[in-house]
Scaffold this active site. Structure first.
Site, PDB file in Angstrom:
ATOM      1  N   GLY A  12       0.948  -1.193   0.026  1.00 50.57           N
ATOM      2  CA  GLY A  12      -0.052  -0.032   0.181  1.00 50.57           C
ATOM      3  C   GLY A  12       0.838   1.278   0.036  1.00 50.57           C
ATOM      4  O   GLY A  12       0.444   2.284   0.374  1.00 50.57           O
ATOM      5  N   ALA A  13       2.027   1.039  -0.511  1.00 54.58           N
ATOM      6  CA  ALA A  13       3.165   2.079  -0.459  1.00 54.58           C
ATOM      7  C   ALA A  13       2.830   3.358  -1.026  1.00 54.58           C
ATOM      8  O   ALA A  13       3.581   4.472  -0.860  1.00 54.58           O
ATOM      9  CB  ALA A  13       4.505   1.459  -1.121  1.00 54.58           C
ATOM     10  N   SER A 130      -7.714  -1.015  12.637  1.00 52.07           N
ATOM     11  CA  SER A 130      -8.252   0.214  12.671  1.00 52.07           C
ATOM     12  C   SER A 130      -9.131   0.404  14.015  1.00 52.07           C
ATOM     13  O   SER A 130      -9.512  -0.663  14.578  1.00 52.07           O
ATOM     14  CB  SER A 130      -9.495   0.143  11.322  1.00 52.07           C
ATOM     15  OG  SER A 130     -10.440   0.990  11.698  1.00 52.07           O
ATOM     16  N   TYR A 143     -15.761  -4.183   6.286  1.00 52.29           N
ATOM     17  CA  TYR A 143     -14.281  -3.533   6.580  1.00 52.29           C
ATOM     18  C   TYR A 143     -14.102  -3.723   8.037  1.00 52.29           C
ATOM     19  O   TYR A 143     -12.959  -4.346   8.610  1.00 52.29           O
ATOM     20  CB  TYR A 143     -14.338  -2.219   6.160  1.00 52.29           C
ATOM     21  CG  TYR A 143     -13.146  -1.520   6.605  1.00 52.29           C
ATOM     22  CD1 TYR A 143     -11.992  -1.066   5.914  1.00 52.29           C
ATOM     23  CD2 TYR A 143     -12.926  -0.688   8.039  1.00 52.29           C
ATOM     24  CE1 TYR A 143     -10.939  -0.689   5.891  1.00 52.29           C
ATOM     25  CE2 TYR A 143     -11.946   0.021   8.119  1.00 52.29           C
ATOM     26  CZ  TYR A 143     -10.991   0.238   7.259  1.00 52.29           C
ATOM     27  OH  TYR A 143      -9.611   0.742   7.503  1.00 52.29           O
TER      28      TYR A 143
HETATM   29  N1  LIG Z   1      -7.196   6.715   6.549  1.00 55.93           N
HETATM   30  C1  LIG Z   1      -7.858   6.403   7.629  1.00 55.93           C
HETATM   31  O1  LIG Z   1      -8.434   6.943   8.410  1.00 55.93           O
HETATM   32  C2  LIG Z   1      -7.639   4.840   8.068  1.00 55.93           C
HETATM   33  C3  LIG Z   1      -8.322   4.259   9.297  1.00 55.93           C
HETATM   34  C4  LIG Z   1      -8.018   3.028   9.859  1.00 55.93           C
HETATM   35  C5  LIG Z   1      -7.338   2.335   9.231  1.00 55.93           C
HETATM   36  N2  LIG Z   1      -6.673   2.483   7.978  1.00 55.93           N
HETATM   37  C6  LIG Z   1      -5.832   1.639   7.095  1.00 55.93           C
HETATM   38  O2  LIG Z   1      -4.597   2.074   7.002  1.00 55.93           O
HETATM   39  C7  LIG Z   1      -4.190   1.424   5.649  1.00 55.93           C
HETATM   40  C8  LIG Z   1      -3.793   2.376   4.579  1.00 55.93           C
HETATM   41  O3  LIG Z   1      -4.710   3.223   4.316  1.00 55.93           O
HETATM   42  P1  LIG Z   1      -4.629   4.699   3.621  1.00 55.93           P
HETATM   43  O4  LIG Z   1      -5.658   5.565   4.686  1.00 55.93           O
HETATM   44  O5  LIG Z   1      -3.308   5.188   3.461  1.00 55.93           O
HETATM   45  O6  LIG Z   1      -5.599   4.460   2.453  1.00 55.93           O
HETATM   46  P2  LIG Z   1      -5.095   4.546   0.936  1.00 55.93           P
HETATM   47  O7  LIG Z   1      -6.343   4.438  -0.107  1.00 55.93           O
HETATM   48  O8  LIG Z   1      -4.415   6.237   0.706  1.00 55.93           O
HETATM   49  O9  LIG Z   1      -3.876   3.728   0.699  1.00 55.93           O
HETATM   50  C9  LIG Z   1      -4.183   2.259   0.658  1.00 55.93           C
HETATM   51  C10 LIG Z   1      -3.110   1.776  -0.525  1.00 55.93           C
HETATM   52  O10 LIG Z   1      -3.311   0.599  -0.605  1.00 55.93           O
HETATM   53  C11 LIG Z   1      -3.222   0.008  -2.005  1.00 55.93           C
HETATM   54  N3  LIG Z   1      -3.989  -1.081  -2.404  1.00 55.93           N
HETATM   55  C12 LIG Z   1      -5.322  -1.494  -2.123  1.00 55.93           C
HETATM   56  N4  LIG Z   1      -5.828  -2.629  -2.683  1.00 55.93           N
HETATM   57  C13 LIG Z   1      -4.501  -3.110  -3.026  1.00 55.93           C
HETATM   58  C14 LIG Z   1      -4.028  -4.397  -3.694  1.00 55.93           C
HETATM   59  N5  LIG Z   1      -5.048  -5.317  -3.814  1.00 55.93           N
HETATM   60  N6  LIG Z   1      -2.969  -4.424  -4.075  1.00 55.93           N
HETATM   61  C15 LIG Z   1      -1.711  -3.692  -3.849  1.00 55.93           C
HETATM   62  N7  LIG Z   1      -2.353  -2.480  -3.167  1.00 55.93           N
HETATM   63  C16 LIG Z   1      -3.434  -2.371  -2.774  1.00 55.93           C
HETATM   64  C17 LIG Z   1      -3.817   1.331  -2.611  1.00 55.93           C
HETATM   65  O11 LIG Z   1      -3.505   1.472  -4.237  1.00 55.93           O
HETATM   66  C18 LIG Z   1      -3.343   2.344  -2.037  1.00 55.93           C
HETATM   67  O12 LIG Z   1      -2.090   2.961  -2.644  1.00 55.93           O
HETATM   68  C19 LIG Z   1      -5.421   0.603   5.193  1.00 55.93           C
HETATM   69  O13 LIG Z   1      -5.363  -0.757   5.591  1.00 55.93           O
HETATM   70  C20 LIG Z   1      -6.530   1.252   5.949  1.00 55.93           C
HETATM   71  O14 LIG Z   1      -7.551   0.190   6.042  1.00 55.93           O
HETATM   72  C21 LIG Z   1      -6.809   3.833   7.382  1.00 55.93           C
END
Ligand SMILES: NC(=O)c1ccc[n+]([C@@H]2O[C@H](COP(=O)([O-])OP(=O)(O)OC[C@H]3O[C@@H](n4cnc5c(N)ncnc54)[C@H](O)[C@@H]3O)[C@@H](O)[C@H]2O)c1
Length: 243
Positions: A12-13, A130, A143
């Site tokens: 998810g980089a 989360s 989720y």
């Molecule tokens: N943003 C928030 O408020 C929040 C809260 C709780 C948990 N999270 C968790 O943090 C993590 C990062 O989320 P974020 O907020 O940075 O979201 P984001 O959407 O900015 O980043 C997620 C990344 O994961 C990649 N990704 C998704 N599915 C993929 C796949 N099948 N193969 C490869 N890459 C894939 C996407 O392309 C994206 O770059 C996630 O696991 C999310 O559930 C985020």
């Protein structure tokens, strides 16, 4: 980061929290393998990059192969994830498979297939749970279930891998402004007000604030910390419902 942590794989980089983590690790001099299904946002980054859909059958093998060039892995950050959940009645099989497939199944598959490459003793894994893995809330059933499972995977793997000297922890972000949440935060004033109002620090978090905790948990500064779920939520979990 401690001098022992020299190599890392971050999934998810290209996303908000993942990219912030990659950038902090690179600043620490860590060799990073950055994985995402769309790596265009990583153009110009000094990280090594693998474009892979983690739900694909061959993804773990491709990532493991690319990671071999780094040598033993000090850190695996399972950050890739998808939101878009609904109430259970509105969750069809395709959506269920999509969310659970990426947020849970892909984490288990990749971690399993990288295990032999993680430094033992001394390696670390950090998962992205989360706050919704901890409490109930309408409309995030699949989720929240996937993230609650990650919480338990973290504890389970801490027990399984601890005897080899591999630590496993998770961060549980609250509301963080990223691509996953931007539309909701900026387009739904009531949601944004609820999240800010319900957060004792009275604001939404930044990706770097989560990345800093990932960096700590992945470093030898956290050498006696394993099996922990660290909320990075401005206090939302501890005072949920307080406005
Ligand atoms: N943003 C928030 O408020 C929040 C809260 C709780 C948990 N999270 C968790 O943090 C993590 C990062 O989320 P974020 O907020 O940075 O979201 P984001 O959407 O900015 O980043 C997620 C990344 O994961 C990649 N990704 C998704 N599915 C993929 C796949 N099948 N193969 C490869 N890459 C894939 C996407 O392309 C994206 O770059 C996630 O696991 C999310 O559930 C985020």
């Amino acid at each position: 980061m401690n001098a022992k942590a020299r190599t890392a794989v971050v999934t998810g980089a290209a996303g908000g929290i993942g990219r912030a983590t990659v950038d902090l690790l690179l600043a620490d001099g860590v060799s990073v393998l950055a994985v995402d299904r769309d790596v265009s946002a990583l153009a110009g980054s000094p990280a090594r990059v693998v474009e892979a859909d983690l739900a694909a059958a061959d993804a773990p093998a491709r990532i493991a192969e690319a990671a071999r060039a780094l040598g033993p892995l000090d850190l695996l950050v399972n950050c890739a994830g998808v939101g878009g959940s609904r109430r259970l009645a509105e969750t069809d099989d395709a959506l269920l498979d999509h969310i659970v497939g990426i947020n849970l199944r892909a984490v288990l598959r990749l971690t399993r297939d990288l295990l032999g490459q993680i430094r033992a003793p001394g390696g670390a894994i950090v998962n992205l749970a989360s706050v919704y893995g901890e409490v109930g809330r309408i409309g995030t059933t699949a989720y929240a279930a996937s993230k609650g499972a990650i919480t338990q995977v973290t504890r389970q793997l801490a027990a399984e891998l601890g005897p080899q000297g591999i630590r496993v922890n998770a961060v549980a972000p609250g509301c963080i402004l990223t691509g996953m949440t931007r539309e909701k935060i900026e387009g739904d004033r009531e949601y944004a007000a609820t999240m800010v109002g319900g957060t004792p620090l009275k604001r939404i978090g930044a990706p770097t604030e989560v990345a800093e905790v990932i960096r700590f948990l992945g470093s030898d500064a956290a050498s006696f910390v394993t099996g922990q779920i660290v909320a990075v939520d401005g206090g939302w979990l501890t005072s949920r419902g307080t406005f």
